[in-house]
Scaffold this active site. Sequence first.
Site, PDB file in Angstrom:
ATOM      1  N   ALA A 184      -3.098   5.174  -9.036  1.00  0.00           N
ATOM      2  CA  ALA A 184      -2.868   4.743  -7.640  1.00  0.00           C
ATOM      3  C   ALA A 184      -3.809   5.465  -6.671  1.00  0.00           C
ATOM      4  O   ALA A 184      -4.136   4.927  -5.609  1.00  0.00           O
ATOM      5  CB  ALA A 184      -1.413   4.991  -7.254  1.00  0.00           C
TER       6      ALA A 184
ATOM      7  N   GLY B  25      -5.213   1.927  -0.087  1.00  0.00           N
ATOM      8  CA  GLY B  25      -4.060   1.115   0.337  1.00  0.00           C
ATOM      9  C   GLY B  25      -2.866   1.343  -0.561  1.00  0.00           C
ATOM     10  O   GLY B  25      -3.001   1.743  -1.720  1.00  0.00           O
TER      11      GLY B  25
ATOM     12  N   GLY C  12       5.295   0.816   2.688  1.00  0.00           N
ATOM     13  CA  GLY C  12       6.721   1.158   2.747  1.00  0.00           C
ATOM     14  C   GLY C  12       7.117   1.669   1.373  1.00  0.00           C
ATOM     15  O   GLY C  12       6.826   1.019   0.365  1.00  0.00           O
TER      16      GLY C  12
ATOM     17  N   ALA D 176       0.852   6.448  -1.518  1.00  0.00           N
ATOM     18  CA  ALA D 176       1.711   5.709  -2.454  1.00  0.00           C
ATOM     19  C   ALA D 176       1.558   6.150  -3.909  1.00  0.00           C
ATOM     20  O   ALA D 176       2.144   5.524  -4.798  1.00  0.00           O
ATOM     21  CB  ALA D 176       1.506   4.194  -2.336  1.00  0.00           C
ATOM     22  N   ALA D 177       0.815   7.245  -4.164  1.00  0.00           N
ATOM     23  CA  ALA D 177       0.747   7.755  -5.544  1.00  0.00           C
ATOM     24  C   ALA D 177       2.155   8.164  -6.007  1.00  0.00           C
ATOM     25  O   ALA D 177       2.547   7.907  -7.147  1.00  0.00           O
ATOM     26  CB  ALA D 177      -0.206   8.937  -5.631  1.00  0.00           C
ATOM     27  N   GLY D 178       2.920   8.772  -5.096  1.00  0.00           N
ATOM     28  CA  GLY D 178       4.302   9.158  -5.425  1.00  0.00           C
ATOM     29  C   GLY D 178       5.168   7.936  -5.689  1.00  0.00           C
ATOM     30  O   GLY D 178       6.114   7.992  -6.485  1.00  0.00           O
ATOM     31  N   ASP D 179       4.852   6.827  -5.015  1.00  0.00           N
ATOM     32  CA  ASP D 179       5.629   5.592  -5.232  1.00  0.00           C
ATOM     33  C   ASP D 179       5.325   5.021  -6.618  1.00  0.00           C
ATOM     34  O   ASP D 179       6.231   4.577  -7.327  1.00  0.00           O
ATOM     35  CB  ASP D 179       5.287   4.555  -4.152  1.00  0.00           C
ATOM     36  CG  ASP D 179       5.667   5.047  -2.768  1.00  0.00           C
ATOM     37  OD1 ASP D 179       6.625   5.838  -2.662  1.00  0.00           O
ATOM     38  OD2 ASP D 179       5.004   4.655  -1.791  1.00  0.00           O
TER      39      ASP D 179
ATOM     40  N   ASN E 144       6.639  -0.518  -1.903  1.00  0.00           N
ATOM     41  CA  ASN E 144       5.591  -0.098  -2.849  1.00  0.00           C
ATOM     42  C   ASN E 144       6.192   0.106  -4.244  1.00  0.00           C
ATOM     43  O   ASN E 144       5.611  -0.294  -5.265  1.00  0.00           O
ATOM     44  CB  ASN E 144       4.955   1.231  -2.414  1.00  0.00           C
ATOM     45  CG  ASN E 144       4.262   1.136  -1.072  1.00  0.00           C
ATOM     46  OD1 ASN E 144       3.930   0.045  -0.613  1.00  0.00           O
ATOM     47  ND2 ASN E 144       4.048   2.274  -0.429  1.00  0.00           N
TER      48      ASN E 144
ATOM     49  N   THR F   4       6.766  16.416  -8.285  1.00  0.00           N
ATOM     50  CA  THR F   4       5.365  15.990  -8.336  1.00  0.00           C
ATOM     51  C   THR F   4       4.525  16.987  -7.544  1.00  0.00           C
ATOM     52  O   THR F   4       4.892  17.390  -6.439  1.00  0.00           O
ATOM     53  CB  THR F   4       5.192  14.553  -7.798  1.00  0.00           C
ATOM     54  OG1 THR F   4       5.688  14.479  -6.470  1.00  0.00           O
ATOM     55  CG2 THR F   4       5.931  13.549  -8.668  1.00  0.00           C
TER      56      THR F   4
HETATM   57  O1  RIB Z   1       4.501   6.407   0.254  1.00  0.00           O
HETATM   58  C1  RIB Z   1       3.550   5.733   1.021  1.00  0.00           C
HETATM   59  C2  RIB Z   1       4.222   4.910   2.072  1.00  0.00           C
HETATM   60  O2  RIB Z   1       4.858   5.768   3.001  1.00  0.00           O
HETATM   61  C3  RIB Z   1       3.293   4.076   2.899  1.00  0.00           C
HETATM   62  O3  RIB Z   1       3.069   2.816   2.339  1.00  0.00           O
HETATM   63  C4  RIB Z   1       3.974   4.036   4.252  1.00  0.00           C
HETATM   64  O4  RIB Z   1       4.436   2.768   4.613  1.00  0.00           O
HETATM   65  C5  RIB Z   1       5.114   5.027   4.164  1.00  0.00           C
HETATM   66  O5  RIB Z   1       6.317   4.409   3.963  1.00  0.00           O
END
Ligand code: RIB
Length: 312
Positions: free
Chosen positions: A285, A290, A40, A252-255, A44, A223
Amino acid sequence: MSVKLVVVGSANMDMVAFAPKLPAPGETVLGTRFEMACGGKGANQAVACARLGADTWFVGRVGVDAFGDMLLRSFREAGVHTDFVRRDAETSSGVALIFVDEKGQNEIVVAPGANGRVSRDDIDNASAVWDNCKALLVQFEIPLSTVGYAIGEASRHGAIVVVNPAPAPREPLPEEWFGLVDVWTPNEREIEGLTGVAVTDMESAEKATKAMLDKGAKAVVLTLGANGSLVATPDFIRHFPAFPVQAVDATAAGDAFAAALTVRLAEGAPLEEAVIFANAAGALACTKVGAQPSMPKREEVEGFLQTQPLPI
Ligand code: RIB
């Protein structure tokens, strides 16, 4: 002392299937393995902020189900405060179905569940979070009306506002947001959704960031995956190359990037310095599988940066 941050957003349980290639419409692809991990975009980013050393508060919702238990446990293990995470008995926790190919690229479909019910009420219930809060980080996996309300509240309390506009909005954003948000962190697809400018090369990337500035954005950090990031403000535009790594999963690299940028800005770092730190967090990341398991710790990012030639 740690800076205090608030992340308002989504929490999902990620179901990840790995395959040699991503399926085309109508195609079935034989995969290689399956993994489940907490994810999410909001969750994240909150986990990443905490691992990077910020005193992090998450506002959002999970269901009253096993996934909700696991998502809460993951927050707590990372040190994220969960006082304002509501358990919603009316629906299930959010779930994301993710495909990852052998280059580490992904495709994601999110079933929002409880994330779709994060409301203004949740923000009002969490009003205590704004005391001494240095920054708000939000994304678009919860209702946009709630995002707008959180932006307004954070801005009213003097917090830096960072918006990761992911996934790309399906409706135009209210104009007044552009005056309130301090930094936007879209990727290529998201900036196309916001401006209508398709990013295919550095020239179109510059055009897209300028279109964001024309809308009133104060700063845009676009990005570009393996091509790094492009920073544009009314005063300058500058490209920062990516740090080379062996990518196994870009999920999740962007997160990680958005979280690292927010942490350093909240700590008072100049934008360009924060972007270099965020590029390193995003690169790291990609080296693990994961979403939340791949969010790097502060010492990992700092250690990695010491091994890299830094842009001048
Ligand atoms: O940015 C990656 C995330 O996008 C994943 O973890 C997935 O849950 C979606 O929300």
